[in-house]
Enzyme design. Structure first.
Site, PDB file in Angstrom:
ATOM      1  N   ARG A  48     -16.482  -3.779 -11.873  1.00 59.46           N
ATOM      2  CA  ARG A  48     -16.509  -2.461 -11.834  1.00 59.46           C
ATOM      3  C   ARG A  48     -15.642  -1.633 -12.477  1.00 59.46           C
ATOM      4  NH1 ARG A  48     -15.659   1.711  -6.941  1.00 59.46           N
ATOM      5  NH2 ARG A  48     -17.420   3.579  -7.525  1.00 59.46           N
ATOM      6  N   HIS A 104     -16.749   1.257 -15.407  1.00 58.90           N
ATOM      7  CA  HIS A 104     -16.433   2.477 -15.392  1.00 58.90           C
ATOM      8  C   HIS A 104     -15.331   2.914 -16.708  1.00 58.90           C
ATOM      9  CE1 HIS A 104     -17.304   4.309 -11.503  1.00 58.90           C
ATOM     10  NE2 HIS A 104     -17.849   3.143 -11.542  1.00 58.90           N
ATOM     11  N   ASP A 105     -14.714   1.880 -17.190  1.00 60.78           N
ATOM     12  CA  ASP A 105     -13.902   1.948 -18.514  1.00 60.78           C
ATOM     13  C   ASP A 105     -14.691   2.105 -19.737  1.00 60.78           C
ATOM     14  OD1 ASP A 105     -11.406   2.180 -19.957  1.00 60.78           O
ATOM     15  OD2 ASP A 105     -11.957  -0.087 -20.730  1.00 60.78           O
ATOM     16  N   VAL A 135     -16.681   5.795 -20.193  1.00 59.45           N
ATOM     17  CA  VAL A 135     -15.944   6.747 -20.325  1.00 59.45           C
ATOM     18  C   VAL A 135     -14.831   6.648 -21.529  1.00 59.45           C
ATOM     19  CG1 VAL A 135     -14.346   8.683 -19.386  1.00 59.45           C
ATOM     20  CG2 VAL A 135     -16.027   7.358 -17.954  1.00 59.45           C
ATOM     21  N   ASP A 161     -11.726   0.741 -23.504  1.00 58.72           N
ATOM     22  CA  ASP A 161     -10.289   0.975 -24.027  1.00 58.72           C
ATOM     23  C   ASP A 161      -9.154   1.000 -23.176  1.00 58.72           C
ATOM     24  OD1 ASP A 161     -10.709   3.288 -22.892  1.00 58.72           O
ATOM     25  OD2 ASP A 161     -10.266   4.724 -24.838  1.00 58.72           O
ATOM     26  N   SER A 189      -8.524   2.840 -20.890  1.00 58.23           N
ATOM     27  CA  SER A 189      -8.044   4.278 -20.362  1.00 58.23           C
ATOM     28  C   SER A 189      -8.313   4.493 -19.037  1.00 58.23           C
ATOM     29  CB  SER A 189      -9.065   5.609 -21.272  1.00 58.23           C
ATOM     30  OG  SER A 189     -10.478   5.141 -20.974  1.00 58.23           O
ATOM     31  N   GLU A 224      -8.214   9.295 -16.054  1.00 57.73           N
ATOM     32  CA  GLU A 224      -9.373   8.898 -15.501  1.00 57.73           C
ATOM     33  C   GLU A 224      -9.612   8.123 -14.060  1.00 57.73           C
ATOM     34  OE1 GLU A 224     -11.583   6.169 -18.271  1.00 57.73           O
ATOM     35  OE2 GLU A 224     -10.813   7.559 -19.912  1.00 57.73           O
ATOM     36  N   ASN A 239     -13.915   7.857  -9.450  1.00 55.44           N
ATOM     37  CA  ASN A 239     -13.242   6.566  -9.364  1.00 55.44           C
ATOM     38  C   ASN A 239     -12.180   6.419  -8.389  1.00 55.44           C
ATOM     39  OD1 ASN A 239     -14.230   5.884 -11.935  1.00 55.44           O
ATOM     40  ND2 ASN A 239     -12.843   7.026 -13.228  1.00 55.44           N
ATOM     41  N   PRO A 281     -22.956   6.663 -13.784  1.00 53.34           N
ATOM     42  CA  PRO A 281     -24.177   6.982 -13.247  1.00 53.34           C
ATOM     43  C   PRO A 281     -23.836   7.211 -11.362  1.00 53.34           C
ATOM     44  CG  PRO A 281     -23.994   4.948 -14.321  1.00 53.34           C
ATOM     45  CD  PRO A 281     -22.556   5.527 -14.301  1.00 53.34           C
ATOM     46  N   HIS A 340     -25.009  -5.759  -9.152  1.00 54.38           N
ATOM     47  CA  HIS A 340     -24.984  -5.579  -7.988  1.00 54.38           C
ATOM     48  C   HIS A 340     -25.515  -6.766  -7.055  1.00 54.38           C
ATOM     49  CE1 HIS A 340     -25.003  -0.867  -8.185  1.00 54.38           C
ATOM     50  NE2 HIS A 340     -23.948  -1.342  -8.482  1.00 54.38           N
ATOM     51  N   THR A 341     -25.421  -7.996  -7.859  1.00 49.85           N
ATOM     52  CA  THR A 341     -25.908  -9.038  -7.075  1.00 49.85           C
ATOM     53  C   THR A 341     -24.727  -9.610  -6.170  1.00 49.85           C
ATOM     54  OG1 THR A 341     -27.115 -11.191  -7.238  1.00 49.85           O
ATOM     55  CG2 THR A 341     -25.262 -10.880  -8.856  1.00 49.85           C
TER      56      THR A 341
END
Length: 354
Positions: free
Chosen positions: A84, A88-89, A92, A96, A98, A113, A119, A189, A219-220
């Site tokens: 995850r 999310h990295d 956005v 990198d 961040s 972030e 987050n 999302p 999401h499995t």
């Protein structure tokens, strides 16, 4: 991939209600899973290479693997948490690292972030996996391997450790110099997104319709907090009624765990009620059986554009594994930074270089 939320480790099982475990038992015995647009990345995939560290740190994958295998045994939540974190990295500012930067202690004007509302429920185990792996790599190859590459490799390791495919990770990312909480909300999302909203966001990252469905297969395994799906149970899209699509048994079980108001914020439910700790293709069979946890997940099996892909992946685990490996490589090339003008090689992944 929407709102990919962490799994629960043995230390946090208390946050999962009895009704959810009863649900797992029920569906483990009753449900059988049957089973290109141009990339818009500013730095093409060709700039990355599987052998990028062949001379400068040839043992990098083994070093990281020593940490991920240990973490997976001690705290299984590290798997979904790290994957995850990678999603999310990349969504956005690109892949990198961040997202790992800590906010400066100067009020809320320039939060990083990781401290953005979207987050806030990222599990610490994901950050810890990268921190430990970075420490081991730095001890052998100081100043060579980026945090961004360590995160990408760690995510792959956890996919494989949980039963998923092993795939080669292309390397050569530098760590980004920008990390701003204000850039997160419009790039992540949400659990109630429609397929149109998902497609718009994924397309903006250079990802296709198929990439959307395949990457959602992460999401499995893993779990989501009640806040991500409670509206489906009581007031779906303002109707004051539950989502009519959701399986009635799943609805009853989830309502036992997640009251409309005043529930325990730590309660979680599995994305995949059949095999919540295994990386397989059961997620897609669950969607066909109306057992999707998030509205954004379930929508994939209802929309005529995405439904055929869901059906194909539900029938063929190897097809899903191959597609997932390819989609992860594609996502892993989003917004890659190269060179000192745009990037850095951080020694401490949570702090920018001075």
């Amino acid at each position: 991939m929407p709102v990919l939320t962490s799994s629960s480790s043995s230390s946090s099982f208390t946050s999962i209600s009895l009704s959810i475990f009863l649900l797992l038992i029920l569906y483990n015995t009753t449900v059988i899973c049957s089973a290109t647009t141009r990339t818009k990345t500013t730095h093409p995939n060709r700039q990355l290479s599987v052998n990028y560290y062949a001379k400068s740190c040839p043992q990098v994958e083994q070093l990281i693997g020593s940490i991920t295998s240990q973490q997976f045994k001690e705290s299984p939540v590290s798997g979904p948490a790290t994957i995850r974190l990678f999603f999310h990295d990349c969504f956005v500012e690109g892949c990198d690292a961040s997202i790992i930067i800590s906010s400066k202690q100067q009020g809320n004007k320039m939060l990083a972030e990781k401290d953005a509302p979207d987050n806030k429920d990222l599990r610490e185990e994901g950050f810890e996996s990268v921190r430990k792996a970075k420490a081991v790599v730095e001890s052998k190859c100081p100043g060579v391997v980026s945090c961004a590459d360590i995160l990408a490799i760690s995510a792959r390791d956890y996919v494989h450790l949980a039963g998923g495919p092993y795939y080669q990770v292309k390397k050569g990312r530098w760590d980004g110099k920008i990390s701003m909480a204000s850039k997160v909300a419009s790039n992540i999302p949400q659990a109630n997104f429609t397929v149109d909203q998902l497609l718009k966001l994924f397309s903006s990252k250079g990802l296709t319709l198929e990439d959307l469905v395949v990457l959602s297969g992460a999401h499995t395994f893993g779990f989501a907090h009640c806040q991500n799906f409670v509206s489906r149970l009581y007031d779906y899209r303002g109707s004051k009624q539950p989502d009519p699509v959701i399986d009635p048994r799943l609805l009853r079980a989830l309502r036992m765990s997640c009251p409309h108001y005043g529930g325990n914020a730590d309660i979680v439910a599995p994305f995949d009620v059949t095999t919540p700790f295994v990386f397989d293709h059961a997620y897609y069979g669950n969607l066909e059986a109306k057992l999707g946890l998030l509205a954004s997940d379930q929508a994939l099996s209802l929309d005529p554009r995405t439904k055929p892909i869901v059906q194909a992946l539900a029938k063929d685990k190897q097809k899903f594994f191959q597609a997932f490996a390819a989609a992860m490589e594609k996502m892993g090339s989003i917004g890659v930074k190269r060179g000192r003008k745009h990037g850095e090689k951080r020694k401490d992944c949570s702090m920018h270089m001075l």
